[in-house]
Scaffold this motif. Sequence first.
Motif, PDB file in Angstrom:
ATOM      1  N   GLU A  50     -13.552   3.904 -17.853  1.00  0.00           N
ATOM      2  CA  GLU A  50     -11.946   2.872 -17.313  1.00  0.00           C
ATOM      3  C   GLU A  50     -10.490   4.119 -17.904  1.00  0.00           C
ATOM      4  N   LEU A  51     -10.745   4.848 -18.876  1.00  0.00           N
ATOM      5  CA  LEU A  51      -9.774   5.299 -18.799  1.00  0.00           C
ATOM      6  C   LEU A  51     -10.211   6.882 -17.665  1.00  0.00           C
ATOM      7  N   ALA A  52     -10.258   7.242 -17.442  1.00  0.00           N
ATOM      8  CA  ALA A  52     -10.156   8.270 -16.485  1.00  0.00           C
ATOM      9  C   ALA A  52      -9.861   7.814 -15.485  1.00  0.00           C
ATOM     10  N   GLU A  53     -10.259   6.473 -14.966  1.00  0.00           N
ATOM     11  CA  GLU A  53      -9.685   6.053 -13.675  1.00  0.00           C
ATOM     12  C   GLU A  53      -8.658   5.651 -13.770  1.00  0.00           C
ATOM     13  N   HIS A  54      -8.351   5.081 -14.847  1.00  0.00           N
ATOM     14  CA  HIS A  54      -6.733   4.463 -14.439  1.00  0.00           C
ATOM     15  C   HIS A  54      -5.653   4.102 -16.270  1.00  0.00           C
ATOM     16  N   GLY A  55      -5.845   5.030 -16.775  1.00  0.00           N
ATOM     17  CA  GLY A  55      -4.953   5.744 -18.433  1.00  0.00           C
ATOM     18  C   GLY A  55      -5.863   4.222 -18.982  1.00  0.00           C
ATOM     19  N   VAL A  56      -4.366   3.983 -20.107  1.00  0.00           N
ATOM     20  CA  VAL A  56      -4.991   3.627 -21.298  1.00  0.00           C
ATOM     21  C   VAL A  56      -4.507   2.258 -21.096  1.00  0.00           C
ATOM     22  N   PHE A  57      -5.004   1.776 -22.008  1.00  0.00           N
ATOM     23  CA  PHE A  57      -4.468  -0.213 -22.596  1.00  0.00           C
ATOM     24  C   PHE A  57      -3.450  -0.887 -22.013  1.00  0.00           C
ATOM     25  N   LEU A  58      -3.637  -1.248 -21.608  1.00  0.00           N
ATOM     26  CA  LEU A  58      -1.684  -2.633 -21.114  1.00  0.00           C
ATOM     27  C   LEU A  58      -1.508  -2.956 -22.945  1.00  0.00           C
ATOM     28  N   PRO A  59      -0.197  -3.357 -23.429  1.00  0.00           N
ATOM     29  CA  PRO A  59      -0.047  -4.025 -24.425  1.00  0.00           C
ATOM     30  C   PRO A  59      -1.051  -5.347 -24.127  1.00  0.00           C
ATOM     31  N   PRO A  60      -1.443  -6.438 -25.136  1.00  0.00           N
ATOM     32  CA  PRO A  60      -1.790  -7.034 -25.017  1.00  0.00           C
ATOM     33  C   PRO A  60      -0.816  -8.711 -23.991  1.00  0.00           C
ATOM     34  N   ARG A  98      -5.846  -4.502 -16.642  1.00  0.00           N
ATOM     35  CA  ARG A  98      -5.751  -4.000 -17.922  1.00  0.00           C
ATOM     36  C   ARG A  98      -5.556  -2.904 -18.963  1.00  0.00           C
ATOM     37  N   ARG A  99      -5.927  -1.853 -17.512  1.00  0.00           N
ATOM     38  CA  ARG A  99      -4.980  -0.421 -17.690  1.00  0.00           C
ATOM     39  C   ARG A  99      -3.203  -0.359 -17.333  1.00  0.00           C
ATOM     40  N   ASN A 100      -2.885   0.953 -18.267  1.00  0.00           N
ATOM     41  CA  ASN A 100      -1.768   0.750 -17.068  1.00  0.00           C
ATOM     42  C   ASN A 100      -1.115   1.878 -16.215  1.00  0.00           C
TER      43      ASN A 100
END
Length: 258
Positions: A50-60, A98-100
Amino acid sequence: MVVLHVKRGDESQFLLQTPGSTELEELTVQVTRVYNGRLKVQRLCSEMEELAEHGVFLPPNMQGLTDEQIEELKLKDEWGDKCVPSGGPVFKKDDIGRRNGQAPNEKMKQVLKKTIEEAKAIISKRQVEAGVCVTTEMLKDALDQLRGAVMIVYPMGLPPYDPIRMEFEDKEDLSGTQAGLNVIKESEAQLWWAAKELRRSKKLSDYVGKNEKTKIIVKIQQRLEEDDDDSCLNSPWADSTALKRHFHGVKDIKWRPR
């Protein structure tokens, strides 16, 4: 060396080898660590895809919100501005929020994906068919490779709330998740062989003899909160669901060999 074919339920997990003289207290912990370690690598691989596709996690507090809601609430992803992938980001919106969406470019994406595939090969259940025994050292190497790939693509690191970083720092919170149910506590793990619990107070050779070329199927499970008299019901070799349904409410069952 005795080879253990470890299963959970009827599903093969991995092979592990150990001397027959091994204390079962030590062996139970070792098997559980390999079992849980494989789950950890699996979780990391899933999140890194998921990181490879959509970047880092958004803040909760921003997850699942629309762009309009984020703007209305005046929320800002400060860590997202710091955690930029090497070579610059490529925008790819995460539809589940979920991701930025600031994904790595194609070259950096391949760094992650190649490492993920290598780690998956280490924990693959095909290792059983190939006769390859898994060790804690192999799992440590897989984790180190995954960590290294993330550092290459994200030299500034990941947000403290990103599940990948939390996994690497052993701070993951799996409470209330299916992934959490799969994990077995070392102190509550049980090994079973031939419908017998391998008691931690004994040695493996007490059950399988002194033949070091033995291969056995061992099942791992978490100890159930049951009375000792129900040990037959708790065996992973039994169809415990059907048995417990049949004997629900019946006390003082006496099990006799046929």
